[in-house]
Design an enzyme around this catalytic site. Structure first.
Site, PDB file in Angstrom:
ATOM      1  N   GLY A  67      48.390  47.557  43.178  1.00  0.00           N
ATOM      2  CA  GLY A  67      46.778  47.110  43.288  1.00  0.00           C
ATOM      3  C   GLY A  67      46.051  47.550  44.330  1.00  0.00           C
ATOM      4  O   GLY A  67      46.268  48.538  45.123  1.00  0.00           O
ATOM      5  N   CYS A  68      44.761  47.120  44.468  1.00  0.00           N
ATOM      6  CA  CYS A  68      43.808  47.257  45.459  1.00  0.00           C
ATOM      7  C   CYS A  68      44.328  46.832  46.875  1.00  0.00           C
ATOM      8  O   CYS A  68      43.628  46.096  47.555  1.00  0.00           O
ATOM      9  CB  CYS A  68      42.414  46.934  45.032  1.00  0.00           C
ATOM     10  N   VAL A  69      45.404  47.250  47.298  1.00  0.00           N
ATOM     11  CA  VAL A  69      45.875  46.912  48.572  1.00  0.00           C
ATOM     12  C   VAL A  69      46.069  48.212  49.504  1.00  0.00           C
ATOM     13  O   VAL A  69      46.177  49.323  49.200  1.00  0.00           O
ATOM     14  CB  VAL A  69      47.243  46.153  48.535  1.00  0.00           C
ATOM     15  N   ASN A  77      37.463  48.858  45.271  1.00  0.00           N
ATOM     16  CA  ASN A  77      38.204  50.234  44.920  1.00  0.00           C
ATOM     17  C   ASN A  77      37.570  51.345  45.764  1.00  0.00           C
ATOM     18  O   ASN A  77      38.114  52.310  46.219  1.00  0.00           O
ATOM     19  CB  ASN A  77      38.009  50.695  43.607  1.00  0.00           C
ATOM     20  N   GLY A 120      42.867  42.245  45.709  1.00  0.00           N
ATOM     21  CA  GLY A 120      43.110  42.845  46.539  1.00  0.00           C
ATOM     22  C   GLY A 120      42.618  42.565  47.902  1.00  0.00           C
ATOM     23  O   GLY A 120      42.768  42.870  48.894  1.00  0.00           O
TER      24      GLY A 120
END
Lengths: 300, 105, 536
Positions: free
Chosen positions: B103-105, C490, C277
């Site tokens: 994920g967005c990590v 993102n 995130g």
């Protein structure tokens, strides 16, 4: 009735039918999900015409401007604005080409219209019988269109990246059109400088009477033009009317969901979803409603 | 699936070197993975970090936030990088047998 | 451009060769000094010979999908049949009602004028790599349809041009579907309105929904994980509570007063939806939101229900089934909480997914969705927060996330905020709806298989990085700390990689972050120094 006239009827009918069928195909397509692109022509909110720039946008009246939309379309049609802004080297040849076509189509429509009016017994200005005005009009249109088409063909043939990226159809279209123009020049120069013959032919077509004799050039022009027109709706050149869909129905369609949309979605959720991948088929059902409901997900 | 071997230890890893089966981890595996991270010997501080990461992951299913790792172990980020040159995410988590974060990590 | 052999034609996609169109590191668009001295090979990652036997990278030497050639001819045949079946479904009223009209319009009206090529950041940034040309990919699809699709016939095939349906074509086309960030600059510049980004997206959908081919990071470890566990990050509700509790503690320490996050508060005015995130990678962002909400007296809440705390919806980029599943779940959670509205946090694609594309599926009775941008602008404009812009006395530029600017038309709102809190704000060129994609769009920012991350950094992000540097050209050196405001998770993931790979912190003191952090940094009620100036 001679063959050329018959060809005209058939190809004009094919052109009309093709355009209608194409338009219907798009108009009758299922309601699509929103896929608009901003900026919209000056509309409700902030900068890009978007109501999303406002807080509590659903409580405010939706503002849309047909006039603003028309202004954008007019700029597209008359000055090819997007081409001018994003592809300057293409702009002049394309502009000449399009303006030439506009003039020629207008001429054709005027002649046919005059023919229909005459057949109905209505008076028609003698200008449309043939003469210097028609001659200039025709030559201007033909001149611009020919120059434009030659320019476009030259670019496509001589610029490596354009040549590489082109499909065979792109060359076929230009070559076919140039053949029409060549025959038209031959007709204009050699047989029918003042379009009197064309006017008479149009009148005969409209009244289903015997068409006068025509030169080989004119016959060639008519045959090739008919072929081109019959084919046109099935090619990308149909953009002359499908741009209504690409711009208005897709690019500018930012209408928030309403009852009509909800009813359409209720229907489409009952449609069968045939896709085969396991994660789609999960849940066991057949319809889109089943698919949406089958979303438990798998942890890996 | 690629394999990682060091001494007696052989485990399956993903293309980034993280354990494919995190449940197959133990201290022996940790030491083995550490060598690939340039850590020839695991000190008390190395283990402090690894134990914290492992316990957190077992309880919560994800790696802890870097900031929390530093706070709970009392080790500043700079020191974590000294202990595990690839850093807390790519270095320490790998040694602790955690899967690669997604994920967005 | 370099002097490698002639660029491939569309038909060459089916001609086996080691690499159809390699990435030419010499041809990349040049960067301003001191970055012009960086050897791109130090950032690039070449796949090993062994790896190339395992996965197909014959498009451009990069593998996003780790596609392995089927073991035997039967396996290949089945995949090719599935591709052909998928093409039929893509044009079917039942199977693709959601996007049929826009797709048909785009497939049928391209004149190959190449106006789109000059607008595409991937094509231009790569130095004109032929396969990244927007029409290249679309034309493979068109040719396949003309030959093998419904309504395909020899005349149409001849007019469209040659292509062969074999496994080489399939593998390369599948990879090619993941060489477009769906930024839609091509559609914006197309005089007719053809959308090559849509064609790429529909191609991805075909691959996922019919062949089950999708990047692991988007599907198995992405949307599937979100549906099963609650978040694409794998963070369960229990983990979430622990993480946010910690963030509340940290934030309170940082700002000098107690900040706490409300959970599952029924009837609250606002349900705030973050990209999950953010909690893990950029906790100062949700922390800043909490501070602002509290100090502005907003009635708000987070949700701790599965999917209710993760705004992402990867299906937007590659799969309608996953898209609809996630969107309907998110909407249902908002409905049950009886909140007045959902405010979407700093996540670009979440905006487009939930506020725009899902809108008609969710219907007119769904809880309305609003962007953080006008929400924040209204708070800042109302004077509810006491602000001292002098606390943000450093150069700031704004990266307009594609999904906010071109996707929702949100351009002015973030600027209203920046004008109030960033006295040294300057625009990039171009900006607003004309912005360049960061290169991490459509899921690229979270995909790191094989050498894809290196490609994304070097090629996809090239135009953007140059743009960022040019925005600070008047104060480029490391003596002046500068802030790249990027209100999208993102995009931040991509910038993190870009800045790290190019050493931008060392060379330019360049850092990045969201919009809310800038606001909190300027709040006089808050202890100074909310922003931490260090690489992260």
């Amino acid at each position: 009735m001679n063959l050329v006239a018959l060809w005209c009827y058939l190809t004009l009918a094919a052109f009309a039918a093709g355009c209608v069928l194409k338009a219907l195909r798009y108009a009758a397509a299922p309601m699509h999900l929103r896929w608009e692109l901003y900026p919209l022509p000056a509309g409700s909110g902030g900068f890009g015409g978007s109501y999303f720039e406002e807080v509590d946008w659903w409580l405010r009246p939706q503002r849309r401007s047909r006039l603003a939309e028309l202004r954008v379309i007019a700029a597209e049609v008359f000055t090819l604005e997007t081409v001018r802004a994003h592809n300057r080297p293409l702009w002049l040849p394309s502009l000449a080409f399009h303006w030439g076509l506009y003039l020629l189509f207008a001429l054709g429509a005027a002649l046919l219209g005059a023919g229909v009016l005459r057949a109905a017994g209505a008076p028609v200005t003698a200008v449309l019988d043939g003469g210097v005005l028609l001659s200039a009009w025709g030559a201007a249109g033909l001149g611009l269109a020919t120059l434009g088409a030659l320019g476009l063909l030259a670019r496509r043939t001589l610029e490596p990246r354009l040549r590489r990226a082109s499909a065979p159809a792109d060359f076929v279209h230009l070559v076919l059109l140039l053949a029409v123009f060549a025959a038209s020049w031959g007709s204009w120069l050699g047989a029918d400088r003042h379009y009197a013959g064309a006017a008479a032919f149009a009148a005969a077509l409209a009244s289903f009477s015997r068409a006068p004799g025509m030169s080989a050039w004119t016959a060639a022009q008519v045959v090739l033009l008919g072929l081109f027109l019959a084919y046109l709706p099935w090619s990308h050149m149909a953009h002359f009317f499908t741009k209504y869909f690409t711009w208005h129905s897709v690019r500018w369609d930012d209408l928030p969901a309403d009852r009509r949309h909800a009813a359409s979605v209720r229907r489409t959720l009952m449609l069968p979803a045939g896709w085969s991948a396991p994660h789609v088929r999960r849940g066991g059902g057949r319809t889109w409603g089943d698919v949406v409901g089958g979303g438990e997900g798998e942890k890996r | 699936m690629p394999q990682f071997t060091h001494g007696d230890v052989t485990i399956e890893v993903d293309e980034h070197g993280f354990m494919a089966e995190p449940t197959a981890w133990n201290d022996e595996v940790a030491r083995a993975l550490a060598t690939a991270e340039g850590v020839t010997e695991m000190t008390e501080e190395h283990w402090k970090i690894v134990r914290y990461l492992r316990d957190y992951w077992v309880q919560f299913g994800i790696a802890p936030m870097v900031r929390k790792l530093c706070k709970e172990t009392g080790l500043p980020l700079k020191q974590v990088y000294e202990l595990f040159p690839s850093g807390p995410a790519n270095g320490a988590c790998k040694v602790a047998g955690l899967p690669k974060p997604t994920g967005c990590v | 451009m370099s002097d490698r052999p002639h660029p491939p034609r569309v038909a060459d996609i089916g001609v086996p060769s080691e690499v159809l169109s390699p990435v030419d590191l010499q041809a990349l668009v040049p960067l301003p000094p001191p970055y012009d001295g960086i050897d791109a090979r130090t950032i690039w990652k070449e796949l090993s010979a062994e790896r190339r036997t395992e996965v197909d990278a014959s498009l451009d030497g990069v593998s996003a999908l780790s596609l392995a050639r089927p073991a035997d001819g039967d396996g290949e045949r089945r995949q090719l049949e599935a591709l052909a079946a998928g093409l039929v479904r893509l044009l079917g009223r039942d199977d693709n009602w959601a996007f049929l009209q826009p797709l048909l319009l785009s497939l049928e009206h391209c004149t190959h004028c190449q106006t789109c090529a000059d607008a595409c950041p991937l094509f231009v940034g790569s130095g004109g790599n032929e396969v990244y040309r927007p029409t290249y990919r679309s034309d493979v699809v068109r040719r396949l349809l003309a030959r093998y699709g419904p309504g395909g016939n020899p005349i149409r095939a001849a007019l469209a041009g040659r292509v062969e349906l074999n496994w080489t074509t399939l593998a390369r086309l599948a990879e090619l579907a993941y060489r477009c960030t769906l930024c839609r600059r091509c559609m914006q510049s197309c005089p007719i309105g053809v959308d090559n980004g849509l064609i790429a997206r529909e191609l991805r959908k075909l691959l996922s929904q019919e062949l089950g081919i999708a990047p692991t990071d988007l599907h198995a470890k992405g949307s599937e994980q979100q549906l099963a566990v609650g978040s694409s990050t794998g963070m369960s509700p229990a983990a979430l509570r622990d993480v946010v509790e910690f963030i509340d503690e940290e934030t309170s320490e940082r700002v000098g007063f107690k900040v706490s996050t409300p959970w599952d508060r029924e009837g609250a005015d606002v349900l705030l939806l973050h990209n999950a995130g953010e909690f893990l990678s950029w906790p100062e962002n949700p922390g800043a939101f909490a501070v602002i909400m509290q100090q502005a007296g907003i009635s708000w809440t987070l949700s701790s229900e599965l999917v209710g705390y993760d705004a992402v919806n990867y299906g937007l980029w590659y799969d309608d089934a996953q898209f609809a599943r996630v969107a309907t779940r998110q909407a249902e959670i908002a409905r049950r909480l009886k909140v007045r509205k959902v405010v979407i946090g700093e996540c670009g694609h979440a905006h487009k997914a939930l506020a725009v594309v899902a809108d008609r599926i969710l219907g007119p009775d769904a809880v309305p969705r609003e962007s953080f941008a006008p929400f924040l602008a209204a708070i800042v404009g109302s004077g509810a927060l006491r602000l001292d812009p002098a606390r943000n006395d450093f150069p700031v530029t704004l990266h307009d996330p594609c999904n906010l600017a071109r996707g929702l038309g949100i351009v002015e709102a973030p600027r209203r905020v920046l004008r109030a809190v960033a006295p040294r704000f300057r625009e990039m060129t171009p900006h607003g709806v004309d912005n360049y994609c960061c290169g991490g769009g459509s899921g690229f920012a979270i995909m790191s298989p094989n050498n894809f991350a290196a490609w994304r950094t070097l090629v996809a992000g090239r135009m953007k990085f140059r743009q960022v540097l040019e925005a600070f050209a008047d104060e480029p050196g490391p003596d002046v700390p500068k802030y790249l405001c990027a209100p999208c998770s993102n995009c931040k993931g991509q910038f993190r990689e870009l800045l790290r790979a190019y050493g931008a912190w060392e060379r330019s003191r360049l850092t990045y972050g969201g919009l809310v952090e800038l606001v909190v940094n300027a709040m006089t009620d808050v202890r100074p120094g909310y922003l931490e100036w260090e690489p992260h």
